[in-house]
Write an enzyme that holds these catalytic residues in place. Structure first.
Site, PDB file in Angstrom:
ATOM      1  N   ASP A 176      -8.859 -61.962  19.547  1.00 23.96           N
ATOM      2  CA  ASP A 176      -9.123 -62.391  18.181  1.00 23.96           C
ATOM      3  C   ASP A 176      -8.264 -61.520  17.262  1.00 23.96           C
ATOM      4  OD1 ASP A 176     -10.102 -63.654  15.971  1.00 23.96           O
ATOM      5  OD2 ASP A 176     -12.205 -63.420  16.494  1.00 23.96           O
ATOM      6  N   GLU A 205     -16.553 -66.311   8.029  1.00 27.96           N
ATOM      7  CA  GLU A 205     -16.688 -64.987   8.647  1.00 27.96           C
ATOM      8  C   GLU A 205     -17.570 -64.053   7.814  1.00 27.96           C
ATOM      9  OE1 GLU A 205     -13.237 -63.535  10.802  1.00 27.96           O
ATOM     10  OE2 GLU A 205     -12.213 -65.426  10.449  1.00 27.96           O
TER      11      GLU A 205
HETATM   12  C1  BGC Z   1     -11.652 -65.502  13.889  1.00 28.33           C
HETATM   13  C2  BGC Z   1     -11.358 -66.479  14.980  1.00 28.33           C
HETATM   14  C3  BGC Z   1     -10.116 -67.253  14.661  1.00 28.33           C
HETATM   15  C4  BGC Z   1      -8.976 -66.308  14.386  1.00 28.33           C
HETATM   16  C5  BGC Z   1      -7.705 -67.005  13.995  1.00 28.33           C
HETATM   17  C6  BGC Z   1     -10.454 -64.671  13.547  1.00 28.33           C
HETATM   18  O1  BGC Z   1     -10.700 -63.854  12.446  1.00 28.33           O
HETATM   19  O2  BGC Z   1     -12.700 -64.648  14.296  1.00 28.33           O
HETATM   20  O3  BGC Z   1     -12.455 -67.329  15.180  1.00 28.33           O
HETATM   21  O4  BGC Z   1      -9.801 -68.101  15.725  1.00 28.33           O
HETATM   22  O5  BGC Z   1      -9.329 -65.446  13.325  1.00 28.33           O
HETATM   23  O6  BGC Z   1      -7.780 -67.551  12.743  1.00 28.33           O
HETATM   24  C1  BGC Z   2      -6.942 -65.229   8.383  1.00 28.93           C
HETATM   25  C2  BGC Z   2      -8.000 -65.758   9.294  1.00 28.93           C
HETATM   26  C3  BGC Z   2      -8.541 -64.653  10.067  1.00 28.93           C
HETATM   27  C4  BGC Z   2      -9.010 -63.527   9.157  1.00 28.93           C
HETATM   28  C5  BGC Z   2      -9.470 -62.350   9.938  1.00 28.93           C
HETATM   29  C6  BGC Z   2      -7.494 -64.134   7.530  1.00 28.93           C
HETATM   30  O1  BGC Z   2      -6.507 -63.616   6.696  1.00 28.93           O
HETATM   31  O2  BGC Z   2      -6.470 -66.252   7.586  1.00 28.93           O
HETATM   32  O3  BGC Z   2      -7.486 -66.710  10.159  1.00 28.93           O
HETATM   33  O4  BGC Z   2      -9.597 -65.129  10.822  1.00 28.93           O
HETATM   34  O5  BGC Z   2      -7.997 -63.106   8.296  1.00 28.93           O
HETATM   35  O6  BGC Z   2     -10.266 -61.479   9.196  1.00 28.93           O
END
Ligand code: BGC
Ligand code: BGC
Length: 856
Positions: A342, A542
């Site tokens: 991740d 998130e």
């Molecule tokens: C998320 C994932 C996601 C990844 C890519 C991460 O922050 O936890 O679920 O697939 O970002 O965007």
């Molecule tokens: C991205 C997400 C990712 C996240 C992680 C963002 O900047 O766009 O895809 O999951 O950061 O914290």
């Protein structure tokens, strides 16, 4: 297995340390060496051993294919060590160019939630396909002598191809769970894959198979259910839809693509529902609850990629957990694809940084997701292979697993993305046929919680008032992971072909000679026969969706409902949310109440069920039932079917139909919050860090940057934050302004009316060091264009060099200066022109010590 108090304490300590040891540097190309940090203590609990014997012993649905194995060996034998290292690294398209993919032979790219071609989330689908071609051409270019392995592009197509304007957006998983319809899951998977093929992508980071047990978590809506049985049933079906049926020619054919089950393991079970937090479940619960989706996804559907989770289990981060990533996932469960990390998740493993983490790789992480850190990570990983920290055998194993998936998916033969079947067939994106399936899913996902006096269905010939900020708002009804990461700031026009809930109701009424008036605040000239109030949570993703409790805090809709009912107008409420919430006051103020979750782009599906046919008969009945238990109070965050003292308001499985004559009486409106919960929200900064769910944010005017681990800088360099010691290790943040910028604590709106009326203050402990000559103010906010500022320039200048201070400023001072205290989003902020340096330890809303006023 049992765990002792010691373990819990250790895990708690580890969390604090981990938070402080966030990698400071993730710059592209930063050649910083691997820094070993004090976070070593994370890997502590010797008695938290995994016993692989208790885990399912099974095989993947995909058998071994000798022809593929021979090709893997052949390709591997031609690869240099540099090419192998490139293969195990994935970069984000915002931080890597096709030229760099060629030069470093990267195995994959992704677009993060807010990364898109041309740095524009609204880029047309044509640009996605064109960029896919560019990356493919770069990766297969062998002019420099490489093997030319096609890079694959992964994306979060988590509710349809959700980064693309015009795509079909399905309900988020929480709504799909309410359907209890595994068959439609396969259709949804197929459609999502097909729409992705139109834009030339190879791989989706979906489905999320989290079994969420604490609904405070900001990713609750990405979960089908709190019940592992539903997740276990759905996971293989959607994966089969995306990847195709194993054992047939359909599997990973050019109608399908690679799928991911995420996040392995225990993401839905963190303490307090904290994103990326600590899971303290027993090993049996980890297996029986949190792992529920994996065995079936592997054995029935042959899932090809698995994403390790950000969370830890008893203090040890998943990305480095060899016993789970390798011994359990691969050796016991028979997973035969590759793991993809991740977002810089490896950087959180003890002793690692974003640009260096042999521990994760050696534990079984096959591909690093290194969005912006890929170059430094490449250099360090290469060095670690050369010095033996990573064995060539382990590198070959990881590359083989990646090649195996690529060969199965046929990427070597697929050719240029734009020349593949479906590519460029723009009419398939959001086609009527695809939308029809999504609309059906919307209908099936609705759960009727209350329908006193048979208020629903509505006679379409009535005069209907539609109120609430969700009534005509496709962005709000689509939630996070929509066009951009957080799903915020999207207009209805950003969903061509989509429908709002209002659109659907209006169309049904028009066809029957009724009328619908849209009035967000519920005001009207002509008294309507009935009102529909569509309200709920604003989009989030998130950690930004983590909550201190399950209280629905926006009082606006409640006032609207009460005002309408006072006029004798029946109220139908449609609640948009990513989780069940304490909404008893709203339910009391409604004659009918529908939990609609986050339905996506086909809002019309709501009208299909709410509106009767012209002749008054039911058009579509409700079939959805709760896959998450509905709480009686805002503090029932851990409320799951099967609990010993299970006491929900609406139980798991509840959901009325039009045949039911149930009357819901007056519900208790006691949120259960009391003072204890207020105290936790009142704590803003602890030990130099934001206290969850508050976030620490900095900005120089161009977007906002969230700070984690007390480290960050605005893009222009006008403001920086670094951790520093005061009374304990890294218990403060030093915030330095060199030019105009703002530093603040931000979160979802909270109602501080009680605190303000009670004469409470913001108290903060800090010192001003160095020059403080520029103009400086304290500020608070209550959403966009709402807030208050108190100029403290002179006072700050006087405090420069005067040592540590504890200041109290009354909340009422901000209220008098214009802060709407009922919906505070920024309870504490410092804005300065610079130069200014403030070292801050804590900030809290507390009782007035006696002599607080509006000055520091
Ligand atoms: C998320 C994932 C996601 C990844 C890519 C991460 O922050 O936890 O679920 O697939 O970002 O965007
Ligand atoms: C991205 C997400 C990712 C996240 C992680 C963002 O900047 O766009 O895809 O999951 O950061 O914290």
């Amino acid at each position: 297995m049992s765990f002792s108090l010691k373990n819990i304490l250790l895990a708690g300590t580890a969390l604090t340390l981990a938070a402080c040891s966030q990698p400071a540097d993730s710059n592209i190309g930063s050649e910083q060496p691997a820094a070993d940090t004090e976070a070593q203590t994370q890997t502590s609990d010797a008695d938290q051993m995994v016993n692989p014997e208790i885990w399912p012993d099974q095989q993947s649905a995909i058998g071994r294919d000798e022809a593929i194995e021979a090709r893997i060996a052949d390709i591997l034998s031609q690869m240099t060590v540099e090419e192998k290292v490139g293969q195990v690294i994935q970069a984000d398209i915002a931080s890597v160019t096709p030229e760099e993919v060629r030069e470093y032979n990267l195995g994959s790219v992704l677009n993060g939630g807010s990364s898109a071609p041309n740095n524009d989330n609204y880029s047309p689908p044509e640009d996605w396909l064109a960029l896919a071609d560019e990356f493919w051409l770069a990766s297969t270019d062998t002019a420099d002598g490489g093997v030319g392995i096609p890079a694959i592009w992964g994306t979060d197509a988590v509710h349809g191809h959700s980064n693309i304007v015009g795509a079909t957006l399905f309900p988020h998983n929480i709504g799909l769970g309410a359907m209890r319809d595994p068959a439609i899951m396969e259709e949804i998977g197929e459609i999502t894959a097909r729409e992705m093929l139109v834009t030339g992508l190879d791989w989706t980071f979906a489905p999320t198979v989290a079994v969420v047990r604490n609904d405070r978590w900001g990713r609750t809506y990405e979960s089908y259910s709190e019940d592992p049985a539903i997740v276990a049933e759905y996971a293989p079906r959607i994966v089969i839809g995306i990847q195709g049926q194993p054992g047939t020619d359909d599997f990973l054919s050019d109608e399908h693509m690679i799928s991911t089950t995420k996040h392995f393991l225990g993401d839905g079970g963190t303490e307090d529902g904290v994103d990326q937090g600590s899971n303290l479940a027993s090993e049996e619960d980890l297996r029986d609850i949190h792992a529920a989706g994996y065995p079936a996804a592997i054995a029935e559907a042959g899932i090809q990629t698995v994403m390790p989770s950000f969370n830890d289990w008893h203090g040890r981060k998943m990305h480095g957990y060899k016993e789970l990533l390798t011994d359990v996932l691969v050796d016991r469960m028979g997973f035969d694809g590759f793991t993809v990390g991740d977002w810089n998740g490896h950087g959180q493993v003890a002793g690692c940084t974003n640009i260096s983490c042999a521990t994760a790789f050696n534990a079984g992480l096959d591909m690093f997701m290194a969005p912006d850190s890929w170059k430094g990570l490449y250099e360090n990983t290469l060095a670690q292979v050369e010095d033996g920290t990573i064995s060539m055998e382990r590198l070959d194993e990881a590359v083989s697993r990646i090649l195996r998936v690529k060969l199965r998916a046929g990427v070597f033969e697929a050719g240029l993305p734009s020349e593949r079947p479906y590519a460029g067939q723009w009419e398939l994106l959001g086609s009527a046929e695809h939308r029809e399936v999504a609309r059906r899913a919307v209908r099936q996902s609705l759960v009727l919680l209350k329908n006193n006096d048979g208020t629903l269905p509505l006679d379409p010939s009535l005069n209907i008032l539609m109120a609430g900020d969700g009534a005509d708002n496709i962005g709000k009804q689509s939630g996070g992971w929509t066009i951009n990461w957080q799903g915020t700031d999207n207009e209805n026009s950003d969903f061509p072909g989509g429908t709002s809930i209002y659109d659907g109701i209006a169309a049904a009424a028009e066809a029957a000679g009724g009328s619908v008036t849209l009035s967000e605040d519920g005001s009207f000239d002509d008294k309507p026969d009935v009102a529909i109030v569509v309200f709920g949570e604003d989009p989030y993703a998130e950690f930004q969706g983590d909550r201190a409790n399950l209280d629905f805090t926006d009082d606006g809709p409640l006032e609207t409902m009460r005002a309408l009912q006072a006029e004798g107008i029946p109220v139908v409420s449609v609640f948009l949310s990513g989780r069940p919430m304490f909404t008893s006051p709203e339910i009391n103020a409604s004659d009918a109440f529908v939990a609609a979750w986050l339905p996506g782009s086909e809002g019309v599906g709501v009208a299909d069920v709410l509106m009767a046919k012209v002749d008054g008969s039911v058009n579509h009945d409700f079939t959805g039932t709760l896959s998450f238990s509905w709480p009686k109070t805002a503090v029932d965050d851990v409320l799951n079917v099967g609990d010993a003292d299970y006491d929900p308001l609406f139980a798991y499985g509840y959901g009325l139909t039009y045949g039911d004559e149930e009357t819901i009486g007056d519900l208790s409106e006691d949120s259960g919050l009391g003072d204890a919960a207020l105290v936790s929200l009142n704590t803003l900064i602890v030990a130099g860090n934001a206290n969850s769910p508050w976030r620490m944010v900095i900005t120089d005017g161009e977007g906002e940057n969230q700070i984690s681990g007390s480290t960050g800088e605005t893009p222009s360099g006008s403001l920086s934050v670094v951790p520093a010691d005061y009374e304990a290790q890294e218990d403060t943040s030093i915030v330095t302004w060199t030019a105009p910028a703002r530093f603040y604590i931000s979160g979802q709106p909270v109602d501080l009316t009680r605190q303000t009326n009670g004469d409470m203050v913001v108290e903060f402990t800090y010192q001003v060091t160095g020059d403080a000559t520029g103009s400086t103010s304290l500020f608070t906010e209550c959403g966009t264009d709402c807030g208050a500022t108190l100029d403290v320039s002179g006072q700050v200048a006087d405090l420069a060099g005067a040592g540590w201070q504890t200041s109290q400023v009354k909340l009422s001072c901000f209220a008098e200066a214009g802060l709407d205290v009922s919906k505070v989003t920024v309870p504490f902020g410092i804005s300065s022109e610079g130069p200014l340096t403030v070292q801050i330890q804590s900030a809290e809303i507390v009782s007035n010590g006696g002599d607080a006023d509006c000055n520091l």
